[in-house]
Design a protein around this motif. Sequence first.
Motif, PDB file in Angstrom:
ATOM      1  N   ALA A 215     -43.994 -85.434  58.024  1.00 54.68           N
ATOM      2  CA  ALA A 215     -42.995 -85.219  59.077  1.00 54.68           C
ATOM      3  C   ALA A 215     -41.657 -85.819  58.652  1.00 54.68           C
ATOM      4  O   ALA A 215     -41.610 -86.923  58.105  1.00 54.68           O
ATOM      5  CB  ALA A 215     -43.456 -85.874  60.378  1.00 54.68           C
ATOM      6  N   PHE A 216     -40.577 -85.066  58.903  1.00 56.46           N
ATOM      7  CA  PHE A 216     -39.233 -85.581  58.667  1.00 56.46           C
ATOM      8  C   PHE A 216     -38.728 -86.172  59.980  1.00 56.46           C
ATOM      9  O   PHE A 216     -38.739 -85.498  61.018  1.00 56.46           O
ATOM     10  CB  PHE A 216     -38.300 -84.485  58.174  1.00 56.46           C
ATOM     11  N   VAL A 222     -30.007 -90.194  59.271  1.00 53.85           N
ATOM     12  CA  VAL A 222     -30.693 -90.019  57.991  1.00 53.85           C
ATOM     13  C   VAL A 222     -32.114 -89.560  58.280  1.00 53.85           C
ATOM     14  O   VAL A 222     -32.789 -90.119  59.146  1.00 53.85           O
ATOM     15  CB  VAL A 222     -30.716 -91.329  57.185  1.00 53.85           C
ATOM     16  N   ASP A 223     -32.555 -88.537  57.562  1.00 49.12           N
ATOM     17  CA  ASP A 223     -33.930 -88.065  57.724  1.00 49.12           C
ATOM     18  C   ASP A 223     -34.826 -88.722  56.687  1.00 49.12           C
ATOM     19  O   ASP A 223     -34.573 -88.638  55.482  1.00 49.12           O
ATOM     20  CB  ASP A 223     -34.002 -86.546  57.555  1.00 49.12           C
ATOM     21  N   GLY A 224     -35.865 -89.397  57.172  1.00 50.29           N
ATOM     22  CA  GLY A 224     -36.853 -89.994  56.291  1.00 50.29           C
ATOM     23  C   GLY A 224     -38.141 -89.203  56.362  1.00 50.29           C
ATOM     24  O   GLY A 224     -38.383 -88.468  57.317  1.00 50.29           O
ATOM     25  N   LEU A 225     -38.977 -89.345  55.337  1.00 54.38           N
ATOM     26  CA  LEU A 225     -40.249 -88.622  55.295  1.00 54.38           C
ATOM     27  C   LEU A 225     -41.413 -89.573  55.506  1.00 54.38           C
ATOM     28  O   LEU A 225     -41.538 -90.585  54.821  1.00 54.38           O
ATOM     29  CB  LEU A 225     -40.416 -87.908  53.955  1.00 54.38           C
ATOM     30  N   ILE A 253     -40.251 -98.816  57.792  1.00 57.99           N
ATOM     31  CA  ILE A 253     -39.595 -98.393  56.556  1.00 57.99           C
ATOM     32  C   ILE A 253     -40.368 -98.944  55.363  1.00 57.99           C
ATOM     33  O   ILE A 253     -40.421-100.156  55.147  1.00 57.99           O
ATOM     34  CB  ILE A 253     -38.128 -98.861  56.517  1.00 57.99           C
ATOM     35  N   LYS A 254     -40.973 -98.036  54.600  1.00 59.43           N
ATOM     36  CA  LYS A 254     -41.758 -98.437  53.434  1.00 59.43           C
ATOM     37  C   LYS A 254     -40.880 -98.646  52.210  1.00 59.43           C
ATOM     38  O   LYS A 254     -41.050 -99.586  51.451  1.00 59.43           O
ATOM     39  CB  LYS A 254     -42.822 -97.380  53.127  1.00 59.43           C
ATOM     40  N   ASN A 255     -39.919 -97.720  52.034  1.00 58.67           N
ATOM     41  CA  ASN A 255     -39.071 -97.784  50.844  1.00 58.67           C
ATOM     42  C   ASN A 255     -37.743 -97.098  51.096  1.00 58.67           C
ATOM     43  O   ASN A 255     -37.675 -96.119  51.825  1.00 58.67           O
ATOM     44  CB  ASN A 255     -39.782 -97.109  49.658  1.00 58.67           C
ATOM     45  N   VAL A 256     -36.666 -97.641  50.490  1.00 59.49           N
ATOM     46  CA  VAL A 256     -35.321 -97.075  50.618  1.00 59.49           C
ATOM     47  C   VAL A 256     -34.747 -96.855  49.226  1.00 59.49           C
ATOM     48  O   VAL A 256     -34.723 -97.778  48.404  1.00 59.49           O
ATOM     49  CB  VAL A 256     -34.379 -98.008  51.419  1.00 59.49           C
ATOM     50  N   ASP A 257     -34.289 -95.627  48.958  1.00 55.78           N
ATOM     51  CA  ASP A 257     -33.655 -95.306  47.679  1.00 55.78           C
ATOM     52  C   ASP A 257     -32.256 -94.761  47.968  1.00 55.78           C
ATOM     53  O   ASP A 257     -32.077 -93.563  48.193  1.00 55.78           O
ATOM     54  CB  ASP A 257     -34.480 -94.269  46.907  1.00 55.78           C
ATOM     55  N   HIS A 261     -30.828 -90.974  48.239  1.00 57.38           N
ATOM     56  CA  HIS A 261     -30.784 -90.798  49.699  1.00 57.38           C
ATOM     57  C   HIS A 261     -32.160 -90.431  50.257  1.00 57.38           C
ATOM     58  O   HIS A 261     -32.303 -89.513  51.058  1.00 57.38           O
ATOM     59  CB  HIS A 261     -29.753 -89.731  50.082  1.00 57.38           C
ATOM     60  N   ARG A 262     -33.165 -91.198  49.830  1.00 59.19           N
ATOM     61  CA  ARG A 262     -34.530 -90.966  50.305  1.00 59.19           C
ATOM     62  C   ARG A 262     -35.070 -92.215  50.991  1.00 59.19           C
ATOM     63  O   ARG A 262     -34.842 -93.324  50.525  1.00 59.19           O
ATOM     64  CB  ARG A 262     -35.444 -90.574  49.151  1.00 59.19           C
ATOM     65  N   VAL A 263     -35.774 -91.961  52.083  1.00 57.98           N
ATOM     66  CA  VAL A 263     -36.399 -93.052  52.821  1.00 57.98           C
ATOM     67  C   VAL A 263     -37.855 -92.677  53.081  1.00 57.98           C
ATOM     68  O   VAL A 263     -38.140 -91.586  53.579  1.00 57.98           O
ATOM     69  CB  VAL A 263     -35.700 -93.312  54.170  1.00 57.98           C
ATOM     70  N   SER A 264     -38.761 -93.571  52.711  1.00 54.35           N
ATOM     71  CA  SER A 264     -40.184 -93.355  52.990  1.00 54.35           C
ATOM     72  C   SER A 264     -40.548 -94.120  54.256  1.00 54.35           C
ATOM     73  O   SER A 264     -40.231 -95.312  54.372  1.00 54.35           O
ATOM     74  CB  SER A 264     -41.040 -93.834  51.816  1.00 54.35           C
TER      75      SER A 264
END
Length: 366
Positions: A215-216, A222-225, A253-257, A261-264
């Motif tokens: 799910a986004f 910001v859209d995270g997955l 929030i598991k991880n931020v890059d 521009h990616r967020v897990s």
Amino acid sequence: MSEDVKNVEDMGSLLDSSNGIENIREGEIVEGTVVQVNHNEAFVDIGYKQEIPIPKRELATPEPESAEDVVKVGDKIEVYIQSLGGENGGALSKVKADRMSGWKELEAIKENGGTVKARITQVVKGGLVAFVGEVRGFIPASQMELHFVRDLGVYEGQTVEAVPIEIDKHKQRLVLSRRPLLEKERDGKQQEIFDKLEAGQVIKGTVKRLVDYGAFIDIGGVDGLAHISDLSWERINQPSDVLQVGDEVDVYIKNVDPESHRVSLSVKNTQQDPWVERAEKYNEGDIIEGKIVKLAKFGAFMEIEPGFDGLIPMGELADHRIESADEAVQMDEIVKVKIMRIDTKRKRISLSINRAKRERAQKTEE
């Protein structure tokens, strides 16, 4: 003053006047002064032998209700000379002068990477008609927003900031776009958000889109997955088993890059693991009772409560050596066991029939 001198002066005056008129040519832009205005037209002095009227349709686009809404007496305006002579002295157009000047300004703006104010007047196939001054332009539907817009009519009458992306003066073609400005604004906001995000935070989000693999979720621009494995502690077949578009949820929030521009994200990590919640009701050393639900090569599984099992290792099934679990227990058999170990990290509970029997025997002897 002698007659000859007077004649020379008069001739010079006529020549000066003639030279002024000769410098006024059709097809050129000149500056004029508004000397009279009424509802339908404005009279302009361009240094010609008479003031020339400009009808209101040639003063502005769209045609104003009254010429007095556009100009007033004493205004200095640029006009395009369409023709000279005739009953009215000629035909002038402020609209064409503004348009011609507008093309030059647009070319300079595009070259310098500037923006323009576009006045949207009409919805047409594929986009919108927009005027920059007196220059007619076109904004494709795909260039109006970052997302699909079903009804472009909501923009009629609005003035928006846009970027000229295509200019062809000879073909009278002007194409505008809002996307570069919107993307820049979005990227700026996203960067602000990324600067604040840290792994380990728990924040609120809104489910934007469901896909087969997760799910986004919008977390404030910001859209995270959240992968399907991070949506629930229970096994699910598809994201829609636990989420719907529009749901507001807490996410971990598991991880931020920031670079990509990616967020897990994880939804389940904001909730207590049901296995751990169940395990907290028991303690190592407890004697409990349950049903044998599975036999394996390394032992037997006992149901502690529905959906919550523990393992009885082979060596804890009987007080003598056995080759298979069915030599000691049978499916659906009710047995008493002692909890030897609760491992919350590996989600395992080790049980023993042997130790439960020995403990009961000791109590009997006592």
